[in-house]
Write a protein that holds these residues in place. Structure first.
Motif, PDB file in Angstrom:
ATOM      1  N   LEU A  72     -33.385  54.951 -26.875  1.00 11.63           N
ATOM      2  CA  LEU A  72     -33.303  55.251 -25.455  1.00 11.63           C
ATOM      3  C   LEU A  72     -33.547  54.022 -24.526  1.00 11.63           C
ATOM      4  O   LEU A  72     -32.999  53.626 -23.699  1.00 11.63           O
ATOM      5  N   ARG A  73     -34.585  53.342 -24.803  1.00 15.98           N
ATOM      6  CA  ARG A  73     -35.064  52.109 -24.164  1.00 15.98           C
ATOM      7  C   ARG A  73     -33.812  50.962 -23.931  1.00 15.98           C
ATOM      8  O   ARG A  73     -33.751  50.346 -23.060  1.00 15.98           O
ATOM      9  N   SER A  74     -33.014  50.958 -25.248  1.00 18.65           N
ATOM     10  CA  SER A  74     -31.990  50.113 -25.209  1.00 18.65           C
ATOM     11  C   SER A  74     -30.816  50.298 -24.174  1.00 18.65           C
ATOM     12  O   SER A  74     -30.298  49.462 -23.806  1.00 18.65           O
ATOM     13  N   PHE A  75     -30.763  51.664 -23.801  1.00 17.93           N
ATOM     14  CA  PHE A  75     -29.705  52.145 -23.029  1.00 17.93           C
ATOM     15  C   PHE A  75     -30.204  51.865 -21.492  1.00 17.93           C
ATOM     16  O   PHE A  75     -29.326  51.613 -20.512  1.00 17.93           O
ATOM     17  N   GLY A  76     -31.421  51.351 -21.333  1.00 18.19           N
ATOM     18  CA  GLY A  76     -31.891  50.808 -19.823  1.00 18.19           C
ATOM     19  C   GLY A  76     -31.131  49.241 -19.439  1.00 18.19           C
ATOM     20  O   GLY A  76     -30.627  49.152 -18.126  1.00 18.19           O
ATOM     21  N   GLU A  77     -30.551  48.677 -20.397  1.00 15.97           N
ATOM     22  CA  GLU A  77     -30.047  47.349 -20.198  1.00 15.97           C
ATOM     23  C   GLU A  77     -28.419  47.804 -19.815  1.00 15.97           C
ATOM     24  O   GLU A  77     -27.677  46.778 -19.405  1.00 15.97           O
ATOM     25  N   LYS A  78     -27.874  48.886 -20.063  1.00 14.57           N
ATOM     26  CA  LYS A  78     -26.618  49.362 -19.910  1.00 14.57           C
ATOM     27  C   LYS A  78     -26.350  50.116 -18.469  1.00 14.57           C
ATOM     28  O   LYS A  78     -25.281  50.616 -18.342  1.00 14.57           O
ATOM     29  N   GLN A  79     -27.351  50.210 -17.486  1.00 14.30           N
ATOM     30  CA  GLN A  79     -27.168  51.034 -16.639  1.00 14.30           C
ATOM     31  C   GLN A  79     -26.440  50.238 -15.501  1.00 14.30           C
ATOM     32  O   GLN A  79     -26.520  49.176 -15.420  1.00 14.30           O
ATOM     33  N   LYS A  80     -25.662  51.026 -14.653  1.00 15.88           N
ATOM     34  CA  LYS A  80     -24.832  50.520 -13.698  1.00 15.88           C
ATOM     35  C   LYS A  80     -25.513  50.597 -12.338  1.00 15.88           C
ATOM     36  O   LYS A  80     -25.399  51.738 -11.738  1.00 15.88           O
ATOM     37  N   PHE A  81     -26.224  49.746 -12.088  1.00 14.44           N
ATOM     38  CA  PHE A  81     -27.096  49.740 -10.892  1.00 14.44           C
ATOM     39  C   PHE A  81     -26.016  49.473  -9.383  1.00 14.44           C
ATOM     40  O   PHE A  81     -25.249  48.962  -9.476  1.00 14.44           O
ATOM     41  N   TYR A  82     -26.402  50.031  -8.612  1.00 14.55           N
ATOM     42  CA  TYR A  82     -25.821  49.659  -7.257  1.00 14.55           C
ATOM     43  C   TYR A  82     -26.078  48.242  -6.899  1.00 14.55           C
ATOM     44  O   TYR A  82     -27.040  47.704  -7.275  1.00 14.55           O
ATOM     45  N   LYS A  83     -25.206  47.791  -6.133  1.00 15.77           N
ATOM     46  CA  LYS A  83     -25.239  46.325  -5.365  1.00 15.77           C
ATOM     47  C   LYS A  83     -26.633  46.108  -4.702  1.00 15.77           C
ATOM     48  O   LYS A  83     -27.088  47.245  -4.230  1.00 15.77           O
ATOM     49  N   GLY A  84     -27.182  45.152  -4.959  1.00 14.69           N
ATOM     50  CA  GLY A  84     -28.669  44.990  -4.449  1.00 14.69           C
ATOM     51  C   GLY A  84     -29.703  45.287  -5.340  1.00 14.69           C
ATOM     52  O   GLY A  84     -30.977  44.980  -4.943  1.00 14.69           O
ATOM     53  N   ILE A  85     -29.618  45.788  -6.370  1.00 12.78           N
ATOM     54  CA  ILE A  85     -30.571  46.053  -7.342  1.00 12.78           C
ATOM     55  C   ILE A  85     -30.567  45.305  -8.657  1.00 12.78           C
ATOM     56  O   ILE A  85     -29.324  45.124  -9.096  1.00 12.78           O
ATOM     57  N   PRO A  86     -31.461  44.628  -8.911  1.00 13.65           N
ATOM     58  CA  PRO A  86     -32.829  44.704  -8.801  1.00 13.65           C
ATOM     59  C   PRO A  86     -33.470  44.055  -7.541  1.00 13.65           C
ATOM     60  O   PRO A  86     -34.495  43.824  -7.296  1.00 13.65           O
ATOM     61  N   GLU A  87     -32.507  43.166  -6.652  1.00 16.32           N
ATOM     62  CA  GLU A  87     -32.784  42.275  -5.797  1.00 16.32           C
ATOM     63  C   GLU A  87     -33.846  42.660  -4.779  1.00 16.32           C
ATOM     64  O   GLU A  87     -34.712  42.171  -4.351  1.00 16.32           O
ATOM     65  N   ILE A  88     -33.600  44.034  -4.438  1.00 17.47           N
ATOM     66  CA  ILE A  88     -34.162  44.634  -3.127  1.00 17.47           C
ATOM     67  C   ILE A  88     -35.651  45.006  -3.741  1.00 17.47           C
ATOM     68  O   ILE A  88     -36.682  44.652  -3.020  1.00 17.47           O
ATOM     69  N   PHE A  89     -35.704  45.012  -5.063  1.00 19.42           N
ATOM     70  CA  PHE A  89     -37.182  45.264  -5.511  1.00 19.42           C
ATOM     71  C   PHE A  89     -38.195  44.220  -5.552  1.00 19.42           C
ATOM     72  O   PHE A  89     -39.163  44.172  -5.094  1.00 19.42           O
ATOM     73  N   LYS A  90     -37.471  42.785  -5.757  1.00 15.55           N
ATOM     74  CA  LYS A  90     -37.872  41.384  -5.666  1.00 15.55           C
ATOM     75  C   LYS A  90     -38.450  41.169  -4.327  1.00 15.55           C
ATOM     76  O   LYS A  90     -39.463  40.695  -3.681  1.00 15.55           O
ATOM     77  N   THR A  91     -37.406  41.467  -3.246  1.00 16.50           N
ATOM     78  CA  THR A  91     -37.485  41.229  -1.907  1.00 16.50           C
ATOM     79  C   THR A  91     -38.662  41.649  -1.258  1.00 16.50           C
ATOM     80  O   THR A  91     -39.449  41.528  -0.538  1.00 16.50           O
ATOM     81  N   THR A  92     -38.652  43.280  -1.506  1.00 11.13           N
ATOM     82  CA  THR A  92     -39.669  44.007  -0.865  1.00 11.13           C
ATOM     83  C   THR A  92     -41.123  43.555  -1.468  1.00 11.13           C
ATOM     84  O   THR A  92     -41.970  43.910  -0.905  1.00 11.13           O
ATOM     85  N   SER A  93     -40.984  43.501  -2.940  1.00  7.27           N
ATOM     86  CA  SER A  93     -42.437  43.295  -3.255  1.00  7.27           C
ATOM     87  C   SER A  93     -43.043  41.881  -2.987  1.00  7.27           C
ATOM     88  O   SER A  93     -44.389  41.849  -2.801  1.00  7.27           O
ATOM     89  N   GLU A  94     -42.039  41.050  -2.385  1.00 11.05           N
ATOM     90  CA  GLU A  94     -42.517  39.826  -1.744  1.00 11.05           C
ATOM     91  C   GLU A  94     -42.663  39.678  -0.152  1.00 11.05           C
ATOM     92  O   GLU A  94     -43.080  38.531   0.286  1.00 11.05           O
ATOM     93  N   LEU A  95     -42.334  40.802   0.530  1.00  9.39           N
ATOM     94  CA  LEU A  95     -42.038  40.796   1.818  1.00  9.39           C
ATOM     95  C   LEU A  95     -43.303  40.346   2.679  1.00  9.39           C
ATOM     96  O   LEU A  95     -43.118  39.347   3.633  1.00  9.39           O
ATOM     97  N   LEU A  96     -44.320  40.826   2.118  1.00 10.14           N
ATOM     98  CA  LEU A  96     -45.605  40.507   2.867  1.00 10.14           C
ATOM     99  C   LEU A  96     -46.518  39.400   2.234  1.00 10.14           C
ATOM    100  O   LEU A  96     -47.516  38.916   3.061  1.00 10.14           O
ATOM    101  N   LYS A  97     -46.081  38.573   1.388  1.00  6.53           N
ATOM    102  CA  LYS A  97     -46.825  37.573   0.769  1.00  6.53           C
ATOM    103  C   LYS A  97     -47.239  36.496   1.804  1.00  6.53           C
ATOM    104  O   LYS A  97     -48.286  35.693   1.291  1.00  6.53           O
ATOM    105  N   ASN A  98     -46.327  36.036   2.470  1.00  6.40           N
ATOM    106  CA  ASN A  98     -46.730  34.855   3.533  1.00  6.40           C
ATOM    107  C   ASN A  98     -47.283  35.324   4.794  1.00  6.40           C
ATOM    108  O   ASN A  98     -47.273  34.631   5.764  1.00  6.40           O
TER     109      ASN A  98
END
Length: 303
Positions: free
Chosen positions: A82-108
């Motif tokens: 099951l875990r191996s199928f995580g690598e085969k997910q068809k994410f929408y555009k901007g994923i995972p970038e939005i996770f990184k962007t929002t996680s770092e949004l307040l750091k500065n």
């Protein structure tokens, strides 16, 4: 209460284009439409054959996956698989970038750092938790609520999923939200039913953003909205029926905003989510500054 802004995501049709199980059906050459039709017929089947009156339609599919695994139609389907199928997910555009962007949004932001204002991400899904844990977004996700499977052996001695350990359905997603609120995932000694003051809770409801795709998430939308948080819906580009659904949710006051399922920079989804985080951060700053302003001055010696 800590100064945490929690973004809580649904998974299917919110982060991925379709369902997380799609790569499983492809792997085993299984007709997904037929599989889901069989799942849809299970409540009536159990009622006729065994007199069972109530079946959880959100999670009954798990029994069908176990059945297919035991029959070797999903040969060797276990938690590792099951875990191996995580690598085969068809994410929408901007994923995972939005996770990184929002996680770092307040750091500065110096003031945010002073008050320890930070962003955390959570996934709450009726799908397989172990599959989600195999995806690239887990570098930015603090915790996952989903369905957990127990392993056993098939007739050939191979390890397969054989029992259900834990389930999340569209209603119990609200329980997960309360667990995030109280911090039970960080502090296991705390029960979701523990009586706690607002100050003792880890994540304030009004600092939560819930993002999902449609009507099945109304219970979660309602909890977040009623407690002062923000809600956002996603619909796939070009799908008119999905658009009508989220527009109805907006008209009914279930959600604050919706957009096409594209989280790339400068899209509506990206801009709205980032701006909402900044809005929450500004409010938290003012609340913290007000607390300091209310601290009385220590008495001084008279000259």
């Amino acid at each position: 209460m800590q100064n945490i802004i929690a973004i809580i995501w649904d998974f299917d049709k919110t982060l991925v284009d379709g369902y997380m199980q799609d790569p499983i059906f492809e792997e085993y050459n299984t007709d997904s439409k037929k599989f889901w039709e069989e799942v849809g017929n299970l409540p009536e089947k159990y009622k006729e054959e065994q007199g069972i009156q109530r079946v959880n339609k959100d999670t009954i599919y798990l029994n069908h996956f176990i059945k297919y695994a035991k029959e070797a139609r999903f040969k060797g389907l276990n938690n590792t698989k099951l875990r191996s199928f995580g690598e085969k997910q068809k994410f929408y555009k901007g994923i995972p970038e939005i996770f990184k962007t929002t996680s770092e949004l307040l750091k500065n932001d110096v003031v945010c750092q002073e008050y320890n204002i930070k962003v955390e991400h959570y996934i709450v899904s009726t799908g397989f938790a172990e599959l989600i844990r195999g995806t690239s977004i887990m570098d930015y996700v603090q915790d996952v609520w989903g369905c957990e499977m127990i392993e056993g052996k098939d007739q050939n001695g191979d390890t397969i999923i054989s029992e259900i350990a834990y389930t999340i359905d569209n209603t119990t997603k609200t329980r997960a939200i309360f667990e995030i609120n109280k911090g039970t995932n960080k502090h296991p000694e705390i029960s979701v039913n523990s009586r706690m003051s607002d100050e003792q809770r880890r994540v304030d409801f009004k600092n939560m953003i819930y993002i999902a795709d449609g009507p099945s998430d109304v219970p979660a939308f309602s909890v977040i909205k009623e407690h002062g948080g923000a809600t956002f819906a996603i619909y796939p580009k070009g799908q008119h029926d999905a658009f009508k659904q989220v527009e109805q949710l907006r008209a009914e006051g279930r959600i604050d905003m919706f957009a096409e399922a594209d989280y790339s920079n400068d899209t509506t989804a990206s801009i709205w989510i980032c701006n909402k985080i900044k809005d929450f951060a500004e409010r938290i700053k003012k609340e913290e500054q007000a607390k300091r302003a209310n601290i009385s001055q220590a008495p001084m010696h008279l000259v």
